[in-house]
Design an enzyme around this catalytic site. Sequence first.
Site, PDB file in Angstrom:
ATOM      1  N   LYS A 266     -77.921  29.540 -26.932  1.00  0.00           N
ATOM      2  CA  LYS A 266     -78.649  28.354 -26.468  1.00  0.00           C
ATOM      3  C   LYS A 266     -80.071  28.752 -26.148  1.00  0.00           C
ATOM      4  O   LYS A 266     -80.355  29.922 -25.876  1.00  0.00           O
ATOM      5  CB  LYS A 266     -77.993  27.782 -25.199  1.00  0.00           C
ATOM      6  CG  LYS A 266     -78.298  26.319 -24.963  1.00  0.00           C
ATOM      7  CD  LYS A 266     -77.381  25.413 -25.753  1.00  0.00           C
ATOM      8  CE  LYS A 266     -77.696  23.953 -25.543  1.00  0.00           C
ATOM      9  NZ  LYS A 266     -76.694  23.077 -26.137  1.00  0.00           N
TER      10      LYS A 266
HETATM   11  P1  NAD Z   1     -81.304  13.279 -25.513  1.00  0.00           P
HETATM   12  O1  NAD Z   1     -82.563  13.905 -25.035  1.00  0.00           O
HETATM   13  O2  NAD Z   1     -81.269  12.636 -26.847  1.00  0.00           O
HETATM   14  O3  NAD Z   1     -80.787  12.202 -24.438  1.00  0.00           O
HETATM   15  C1  NAD Z   1     -80.588  12.532 -23.077  1.00  0.00           C
HETATM   16  C2  NAD Z   1     -80.379  11.241 -22.294  1.00  0.00           C
HETATM   17  O4  NAD Z   1     -80.152  11.580 -20.927  1.00  0.00           O
HETATM   18  C3  NAD Z   1     -81.593  10.319 -22.305  1.00  0.00           C
HETATM   19  O5  NAD Z   1     -81.179   8.965 -22.203  1.00  0.00           O
HETATM   20  C4  NAD Z   1     -82.340  10.745 -21.050  1.00  0.00           C
HETATM   21  O6  NAD Z   1     -83.197   9.713 -20.552  1.00  0.00           O
HETATM   22  C5  NAD Z   1     -81.192  11.023 -20.107  1.00  0.00           C
HETATM   23  N1  NAD Z   1     -81.536  12.036 -19.096  1.00  0.00           N
HETATM   24  C6  NAD Z   1     -82.283  13.160 -19.265  1.00  0.00           C
HETATM   25  N2  NAD Z   1     -82.405  13.814 -18.099  1.00  0.00           N
HETATM   26  C7  NAD Z   1     -81.696  13.080 -17.193  1.00  0.00           C
HETATM   27  C8  NAD Z   1     -81.466  13.243 -15.809  1.00  0.00           C
HETATM   28  N3  NAD Z   1     -81.986  14.256 -15.113  1.00  0.00           N
HETATM   29  N4  NAD Z   1     -80.672  12.319 -15.181  1.00  0.00           N
HETATM   30  C9  NAD Z   1     -80.154  11.272 -15.872  1.00  0.00           C
HETATM   31  N5  NAD Z   1     -80.374  11.067 -17.190  1.00  0.00           N
HETATM   32  C10 NAD Z   1     -81.133  11.960 -17.825  1.00  0.00           C
HETATM   33  O7  NAD Z   1     -80.185  14.442 -25.417  1.00  0.00           O
HETATM   34  P2  NAD Z   1     -78.773  14.480 -26.149  1.00  0.00           P
HETATM   35  O8  NAD Z   1     -78.930  15.278 -27.384  1.00  0.00           O
HETATM   36  O9  NAD Z   1     -78.194  13.114 -26.190  1.00  0.00           O
HETATM   37  O10 NAD Z   1     -77.942  15.400 -25.132  1.00  0.00           O
HETATM   38  C11 NAD Z   1     -77.278  14.845 -24.000  1.00  0.00           C
HETATM   39  C12 NAD Z   1     -76.210  15.813 -23.539  1.00  0.00           C
HETATM   40  O11 NAD Z   1     -75.283  16.039 -24.606  1.00  0.00           O
HETATM   41  C13 NAD Z   1     -76.699  17.205 -23.148  1.00  0.00           C
HETATM   42  O12 NAD Z   1     -75.852  17.715 -22.131  1.00  0.00           O
HETATM   43  C14 NAD Z   1     -76.496  18.022 -24.418  1.00  0.00           C
HETATM   44  O13 NAD Z   1     -76.390  19.414 -24.152  1.00  0.00           O
HETATM   45  C15 NAD Z   1     -75.182  17.431 -24.884  1.00  0.00           C
HETATM   46  N6  NAD Z   1     -74.893  17.596 -26.314  1.00  0.00           N
HETATM   47  C16 NAD Z   1     -75.769  17.193 -27.265  1.00  0.00           C
HETATM   48  C17 NAD Z   1     -75.431  17.330 -28.614  1.00  0.00           C
HETATM   49  C18 NAD Z   1     -76.310  16.845 -29.721  1.00  0.00           C
HETATM   50  O14 NAD Z   1     -75.891  16.917 -30.882  1.00  0.00           O
HETATM   51  N7  NAD Z   1     -77.494  16.313 -29.463  1.00  0.00           N
HETATM   52  C19 NAD Z   1     -74.200  17.917 -28.962  1.00  0.00           C
HETATM   53  C20 NAD Z   1     -73.319  18.302 -27.945  1.00  0.00           C
HETATM   54  C21 NAD Z   1     -73.674  18.125 -26.631  1.00  0.00           C
END
Ligand code: NAD
Length: 451
Positions: free
Chosen positions: A139
Amino acid sequence: MLENKKKDQMNIIYPKTLISTDEIEVYGKKEEDLFHETNPFEMAKKQIDIVAKEMGLNDNIKKYLKRVERSLIVSIPIKMDDGHLEIFEGYRVHHSTIRGPGKGGIRFSPDVNLDEVKALATWMTWKCTLLNLPLGGAKGGVCVDPKKLSKGELERMTRRYTAEIINIIGPDIDIPAPDVNTDPQIMAWIMDTYSMNKGRAIPGVVTGKPIEIGGSVGRESATGMGLYYVLEALCNKLNIDLGDQNVVIQGFGNVGGNIAKILYENGCKIIAVSDIYGGLYAKGGLNISKLLEWRDKKNYLKDFKDEHYKFINNEDILTIKCDILIPAAIENQITYSNAKEIDCKIVLEGANGPTTPEADEILESNGIIVVPDILANAGGVCVSYFEYIQDIHSYFWKLERINQELKNILVNAFEDVYNLSRKKKVSLRIASYMIAISRLAKAIELRGIFP
Ligand code: NAD
């Protein structure tokens, strides 16, 4: 209020509901306990301890799994548009490359720190191993608020970060992907910087790229699709009609937005969603198509106007009564302090590490089924793996094949986890970890300890 200075010194990310010392006393927890509950790497290590005990795991293997292989901390100096210099701190961590090259996203966020990245790298190892992908866990992150940078500053920062970590990434070493606040354009800059340094196009250095430069169809929505396939498989086991469920989703980015869209299109009532500045609640259900259009025009949910929708903050959204709660924002959202208030049948972990081990126990004792992150949100890394294979073969699959293979892998992993959890009478999280840890332990045993 806790002194900010003290918080900074300890690098604590406090659960947002625990902000005063009075409250801490009420919950009967000391600051030190809270540090251990909410420090993500402490949490990742605690999860290993819990499962090791359950499995009777050899102490040497346990020791091995609780360490990351390598952590690189880099300084990223950037000339800002107005000519002044800013220096950002970045990280890339390999938790395990025993079963193959490291795999894991890169996040840009002001909250990023080394322990968070170590934890996320550890969880990537379990996720890849649970799906039986020939990949390890890694990561990365940069401590920056990308929304405060111009496009040019963001590109320079991404390219310099790539140059700083170039020796520990590559198609055979470690393959980054998007995560919080990073997207296909950022992956394209990473791929270009890496390729320019090597003197030829190397698309396989990152996944989640734009399709035009070697990305895969279906990658952008893969984590949401995966969440849906796993939830559907669970509902079939429990005889729950998925289309009848009320759903709450924290996070409305890639993961939260995609699962909201898929569930909405499949007839579920999404009664609340939120982004970083809070969200919207409507007992009768939200119009997700309209909210996604609003988000895509770079608006926040709090500014969306509809007389039937009520504003809700990120703490309160988690405790709304619903059938399925999907934390899809960041880690440490369901903790000792709010777990008792969670009122749903299923928690489907879209985010990585949204539930602390202490909260897990409370949810389990309240009969709430938690579908753990390493299973629930593994669709993203699974299609990243498909993208990596397609880049190596220079042969690209159709969307139907991507989604069919994704469904096969996730439903098989779900079946293994579900059956083991029944057999051993343990939670889905412990069963997932038992499968992943025993596979990795076997690989360590076969390879032996060098020299
Ligand atoms: P993203 O940046 O596209 O979206 C994140 C969302 O969370 C946004 O709506 C943002 O406004 C909100 N957010 C950010 N910080 C915040 C906070 N402090 N409090 C409340 N809301 C908050 O990110 P993503 O890719 O959707 O990732 C979200 C989660 O999913 C993370 O934990 C990431 O590690 C996990 N994840 C992502 C993927 C992927 O393919 N993108 C895969 C597996 C897991």
